[in-house]
Write an enzyme that holds these catalytic residues in place. Sequence first.
Site, PDB file in Angstrom:
ATOM      1  N   HIS A 121       0.823  -1.221   0.000  1.00 10.35           N
ATOM      2  CA  HIS A 121       0.000   0.000   0.000  1.00 10.35           C
ATOM      3  C   HIS A 121       0.858   1.273   0.000  1.00 10.35           C
ATOM      4  O   HIS A 121       0.314   2.366  -0.113  1.00 10.35           O
ATOM      5  CB  HIS A 121      -0.928   0.043   1.221  1.00 10.35           C
ATOM      6  CG  HIS A 121      -1.907  -1.087   1.280  1.00 10.35           C
ATOM      7  ND1 HIS A 121      -2.697  -1.448   0.209  1.00 10.35           N
ATOM      8  CD2 HIS A 121      -2.218  -1.958   2.290  1.00 10.35           C
ATOM      9  CE1 HIS A 121      -3.460  -2.481   0.558  1.00 10.35           C
ATOM     10  NE2 HIS A 121      -3.181  -2.811   1.811  1.00 10.35           N
ATOM     11  N   ASP A 158      -2.644 -10.802  -1.649  1.00  7.69           N
ATOM     12  CA  ASP A 158      -3.179 -10.251  -0.404  1.00  7.69           C
ATOM     13  C   ASP A 158      -4.658  -9.916  -0.660  1.00  7.69           C
ATOM     14  O   ASP A 158      -5.029  -9.543  -1.778  1.00  7.69           O
ATOM     15  CB  ASP A 158      -2.381  -8.988  -0.052  1.00  7.69           C
ATOM     16  CG  ASP A 158      -2.702  -8.441   1.315  1.00  7.69           C
ATOM     17  OD1 ASP A 158      -1.911  -8.678   2.244  1.00  7.69           O
ATOM     18  OD2 ASP A 158      -3.753  -7.751   1.462  1.00  7.69           O
ATOM     19  N   HIS A 160      -6.268  -7.446   0.078  1.00  8.21           N
ATOM     20  CA  HIS A 160      -6.443  -6.021  -0.239  1.00  8.21           C
ATOM     21  C   HIS A 160      -5.718  -5.677  -1.542  1.00  8.21           C
ATOM     22  O   HIS A 160      -4.619  -6.184  -1.794  1.00  8.21           O
ATOM     23  CB  HIS A 160      -5.898  -5.168   0.919  1.00  8.21           C
ATOM     24  CG  HIS A 160      -6.531  -5.513   2.232  1.00  8.21           C
ATOM     25  ND1 HIS A 160      -5.890  -6.297   3.182  1.00  8.21           N
ATOM     26  CD2 HIS A 160      -7.761  -5.225   2.712  1.00  8.21           C
ATOM     27  CE1 HIS A 160      -6.711  -6.467   4.209  1.00  8.21           C
ATOM     28  NE2 HIS A 160      -7.846  -5.833   3.957  1.00  8.21           N
ATOM     29  N   ASP A 235      -4.222 -12.972   4.335  1.00  8.22           N
ATOM     30  CA  ASP A 235      -5.535 -12.451   4.728  1.00  8.22           C
ATOM     31  C   ASP A 235      -6.732 -12.809   3.835  1.00  8.22           C
ATOM     32  O   ASP A 235      -7.852 -12.429   4.172  1.00  8.22           O
ATOM     33  CB  ASP A 235      -5.464 -10.939   5.018  1.00  8.22           C
ATOM     34  CG  ASP A 235      -4.756 -10.137   3.949  1.00  8.22           C
ATOM     35  OD1 ASP A 235      -4.509 -10.687   2.865  1.00  8.22           O
ATOM     36  OD2 ASP A 235      -4.461  -8.950   4.198  1.00  8.22           O
TER      37      ASP A 235
HETATM   38 ZN   LIG Z   1      -3.942  -7.160   3.246  1.00  7.18          ZN
END
Ligand SMILES: [Zn+2]
Length: 307
Positions: A121, A158, A160, A235
């Site tokens: 990120h 991931d 996200h 995750d």
């Molecule tokens: Zn994540």
Amino acid sequence: MLSFKLIYDHRYDLNLGDHVFPSQKYRLVYERLLYGKIADSSDFLPPRPAQDEDVLRVHTPEYVRKLKTGSLSHAEIQQLEIPYSRELIEACWLAAGGSILAGQRALQDGWSANIGGGFHHACPDHGEGFCVIHDVAIAIRRLQSETAIERAMVIDTDVHHGNGTAAIFAEDKTVFTLSIHQLHNYPFIKPPSTMDINLPDGVDDEDYLAVLDEHLREAFSDFTPQIIFYVAGADPYREDQLGGLALTMPGLARRDALVMDYARKNKSSLVITLAGGYARRVEDTVAIHVATIVAARDAAAKQAAGN
Ligand SMILES: [Zn+2]
């Protein structure tokens, strides 16, 4: 003894206490690899911190200055969602150095893993979502700058979206970015990767693996990387507190094996980074990360056997 190196440093642990980001997981993964006899101490290499020159290939001078002088604004620290400290900066520079070293070792040995990193990120001018600087992009830029590679692929599983990766390599045809993630989850603005796989909530093992396989096939028909950075988030697990997919542990292990199969068949080196993992029980997150290293061990053995 493994046929490839694992990169790790005790200072990866940020000692965040009962924060949702279990930064003690790095130490726990290390211990489990060692005491579970998956690796021995000679398999581990310590990283050196990234040089500022490396970090500045990805991040703006202004942002790097703020990080190093402790002059981030309150809003910038809030966006990071982890407390600022000198130890945090040391850990992030070390993790980036760890991904650089893992990249160098993967080019030599075929495989390597940073028992940390995957901070997908982090963007050029700011950090967010527990990610301060983008270790994977820093490693790719470093390997390109020393002409060790021309083309890299980032496979980000991931839960996200890899918004930092997408932003950093948006205009760069030498880096193929693939992100498979839950659509209705952080980050809410998702700049386009080369290939985005937006999953609805609650996707299970079979649907996930089918769609990932299909997209990997397409990605590798378009692009031939010399190195893959695998952002192997734990995750997508059904018990994750920050994720809304429904993968099981065996499903996640099949995901790892699938990505590694593509690396092997396409004769690309592969670097593992851990990325996120927020299972209710930290032992589950640790078990998922350890299973990724076991998958790499098995993939390396298959490769050595010529399969
Ligand atoms: Zn994540």
